[in-house]
Design a protein around this motif. Structure first.
Motif, mmCIF file in Angstrom:
data_model
loop_
_atom_site.group_PDB
_atom_site.id
_atom_site.type_symbol
_atom_site.label_atom_id
_atom_site.label_comp_id
_atom_site.label_asym_id
_atom_site.label_seq_id
_atom_site.Cartn_x
_atom_site.Cartn_y
_atom_site.Cartn_z
ATOM 1 N N ALA A 1 46.646 17.409 93.491
ATOM 2 C CA ALA A 1 45.417 16.653 93.762
ATOM 3 C C ALA A 1 44.389 16.910 92.677
ATOM 4 C CB ALA A 1 44.876 17.037 95.131
ATOM 5 N N SER A 2 44.684 16.444 91.477
ATOM 6 C CA SER A 2 43.782 16.612 90.339
ATOM 7 C C SER A 2 43.333 15.230 89.876
ATOM 8 C CB SER A 2 44.491 17.358 89.197
ATOM 9 O OG SER A 2 43.606 17.579 88.128
ATOM 10 N N PHE A 3 42.070 14.918 90.117
ATOM 11 C CA PHE A 3 41.577 13.564 89.875
ATOM 12 C C PHE A 3 40.458 13.489 88.836
ATOM 13 C CE2 PHE A 3 42.614 14.182 94.416
ATOM 14 C CZ PHE A 3 43.725 13.362 94.511
ATOM 15 N N ALA A 4 39.869 14.631 88.470
ATOM 16 C CA ALA A 4 38.610 14.621 87.717
ATOM 17 C C ALA A 4 38.768 14.494 86.210
ATOM 18 C CB ALA A 4 37.794 15.876 88.046
ATOM 19 N N THR A 5 39.989 14.655 85.695
ATOM 20 C CA THR A 5 40.188 14.547 84.246
ATOM 21 C C THR A 5 41.451 13.739 83.961
ATOM 22 O OG1 THR A 5 41.527 16.567 84.062
ATOM 23 C CG2 THR A 5 39.128 16.815 83.855
ATOM 24 N N PRO A 6 41.527 13.086 82.799
ATOM 25 C CA PRO A 6 42.758 12.356 82.451
ATOM 26 C C PRO A 6 43.959 13.270 82.300
ATOM 27 C CG PRO A 6 40.921 11.666 81.063
ATOM 28 C CD PRO A 6 40.468 12.879 81.811
ATOM 29 N N MET A 7 43.734 14.475 81.736
ATOM 30 C CA MET A 7 44.877 15.360 81.483
ATOM 31 C C MET A 7 45.285 16.175 82.707
ATOM 32 S SD MET A 7 41.845 16.776 80.573
ATOM 33 C CE MET A 7 41.618 16.383 78.848
#
Length: 589
Positions: free
Chosen positions: A539-545
């Motif tokens: 659940a990683s949404f805050a950065t493109p990478m």
């Protein structure tokens, strides 16, 4: 910590810094970090390379082949076209998109699903006059949501489950065990995007849509007798509002229909004349029930499913210059078929076989994959370039491919086979039944992702073997005390930060030995900590990478870095709170 532990920690920090501050590929960075540990003798070569034999890694590779089988048979494309439909408003479009994507990503590895759907969603947005920037991030996020529902939804889940098995003789998680937390997170995430994306997502066109004067081709397609399009109207068949393509006329026997009504019903052997750019022509070849009107495509020696499309520019020394394609016997000479011709960027309003070729003409060809290599030194063409993803689908095997996938899921669900056994068997059956060729299966394996996972295992082994993981765990205990829940929250936060800076699989593998040591010191079960890592790394949404699918939609959506922060950061916080509250209820300490 001794010198070896400090050295290992320094290598890990160097890897993180290199990923953040440079553009070097993560596979090269992680292999470089692993090399530093091997050369210094911190980990033995056997331990460092053990990640290449991890069941989770092998399962990820096998699932790439399974998804390739679905892609090559047109299964995913058909599902997307059937489920997306024709929404009237943006909110309805986002709901139509996110619901099936989350469902598919629960049963398929989410990265290949997004890769398959990016062109379909882009075309769908153009066809329905919707801003693609309002759809691409919801596509990525919905795939991430769905990936948290099952053990096979994302490679991170498989990797962490492989580590659990390695540290405990019996498997700890079933196929749908994660759904107790994944389903609530998915529902909340979809509702949040529906309510907030109108203000938090930009209305922006991708860079590629700004190109002017694209090269147009005129191409004829035949309605196959007995196919699914016979008897359907132009609108119902989805041929009315094709992106960057329009239907010029229909040839029905001796009759020509120049102005085609949306309600005009298709008949067997209708010849449809389309005009459009190359990407649209490629998509036409993938529509079930349509085939190129020229019978030359069926006279090539290679089966259609083993061919791809090329663009070739005719040179001044082209031997057939001044002759028609038919009279020059182009197919016999080059073992390739001309699908369409563009001249000075514009279409030629003639049947393909009657076109007199001139220098500078751009030919859209169908040929074997080695066509460009064979003609590389030929003076007949100025330039030859292949068109990615242009291999015609094997529609006749679509149901078989779907059946193989369902059988794999059923075998794991009812504990007939392990996830590794079922995925390997499904991949083999896909190839044996020719749902996917061996060459395409090899190309479907994302070597960079697999290398990152395997190398991260080695770095994680270094953290554990040198005591660096134990030292970090003690620091966390100092902050969070001896209560399990605050430590669970700290593990989530650390994993989330690592994931935002590097790849999700690498962050998960690096955090696992820390969480394992922490659970041992707290004398509690490792399972809630392992599941926390799964969710925090996914659940990683805050950065493109932060997640590979986020990076994949960056260009097609025309996004900037700040777009991810506006929508993704509050989503990270919201789902993080839900995760750390629910996990102890499902898997008690």
């Amino acid at each position: 910590m001794d010198v070896a532990a400090w050295y290992t920690l320094g290598v890990v920090l160097l890897v993180v810094a290199t990923l953040v501050l440079t553009r070097i590929g993560p596979d090269l960075v992680f292999i470089g970090g692993l090399t530093l540990l091997i050369v210094a003798g911190v980990v033995s070569p056997q331990d460092a390379l053990a990640g290449f034999a991890n069941p989770g890694l092998i399962t990820v590779g096998a699932l790439y082949v399974v998804v390739a089988g679905l892609r090559e048979t047109g299964g995913i494309y058909w599902v997307s076209q059937q489920l997306l439909g024709k929404p009237k408003r943006l909110g309805g479009a986002q709901l139509r998109l996110m619901t099936p994507v989350a469902a598919m990503s629960a049963l398929l590895n989410n990265t290949p699903v997004v890769a398959m759907l990016i062109p379909a969603v882009s075309d769908w947005a153009k066809r329905n006059e919707l801003p693609v920037s309002k759809l691409m991030l919801p596509l990525s996020y919905a795939a991430i949501f769905g990936g948290t529902i099952t053990l096979i939804g994302t490679s991170t889940n498989l990797v962490i489950n492989g580590l659990l098995i390695a540290n405990d003789a019996t498997p700890r998680l079933g196929l749908f065990d994660l759904a107790w937390v994944g389903v609530p997170c998915t529902l909340v995430g979809i509702v949040f995007i529906l309510l907030s994306s109108r203000w938090l997502l930009p209305d922006r066109r991708p860079a590629r849509s700004l190109l002017e004067n694209p090269r147009e081709y005129s191409v004829e397609m035949l309605v196959e007798a007995g196919g699914p399009l016979v008897g359907r109207s132009i609108e119902a068949a989805g041929l009315r509002s094709l992106p960057e393509t329009y239907l010029v006329e229909i040839e029905r026997g001796e009759r020509i229909i120049p102005v085609v009504s949306p309600q005009e019903r298709l008949m067997a052997d209708d010849r449809l004349v389309f005009v459009g750019v190359v990407d649209s022509v490629v998509e036409l070849q993938k529509i079930r029930g349509l085939s190129p009107a020229t019978d030359q495509v069926f006279k090539l020696r290679a089966p259609r499913s083993e061919r791809i499309m090329f663009e070739a520019v005719v040179s001044d020394s082209f031997p057939l210059r001044g002759q028609t394609i038919r009279a020059g016997q182009f197919r016999s000479r080059y073992d390739a078929v001309v699908i369409a011709v563009a001249r000075s960027g514009r279409r030629i309003n003639k049947k393909v076989g009657d076109i007199v070729l001139q220098a500078g003409d751009t030919l859209l060809l169908e040929a074997r994959p080695n066509f460009a290599e064979q003609r590389r030194n030929s003076r007949d063409f100025f330039l030859i370039s292949s068109i990615e993803g242009s291999s015609p689908p094997r529609h006749e095997r679509a149901l078989l491919a779907a059946g193989i996938l369902l059988a794999m899921v059923a075998a794991v669900t009812f504990n007939l086979l392990s996830m590794l056994q079922a995925s390997l068997l499904a991949a083999c059956v896909m190839m044996v039944t020719r749902c996917v060729s061996g060459e395409v299966a090899r190309r479907s394996l994302d070597g960079r992702v697999l290398l990152v996972i395997a190398a991260a295992f080695g770095l994680g082994q270094g953290l554990e073997a040198t005591g660096a993981a134990a030292a970090i765990a003690n620091i966390l205990l100092g902050f969070a005390g001896s209560a399990p829940w605050p430590n669970l929250l700290m593990v989530y936060l650390m994993t989330a930060v690592f994931t935002a800076l590097m790849t999700n699989n690498a962050a998960a593998v690096l955090m696992f030995p820390i969480a394992l040591t922490l659970s041992q010191q707290l004398q509690v079960d490792i399972l809630p900590f392992a599941v926390t890592i799964m969710f925090a790394a996914s659940a990683s949404f805050a950065t493109p990478m932060g997640y590979q699918t986020n990076l994949m939609v960056y260009g097609p959506g025309g996004y900037r870095f700040s777009d991810y922060l506006r929508l993704g950061l509050p989503l990270n916080v919201l789902l993080g709170l839900i995760t750390v509250l629910l996990i102890p209820l499902v898997w008690p300490f």
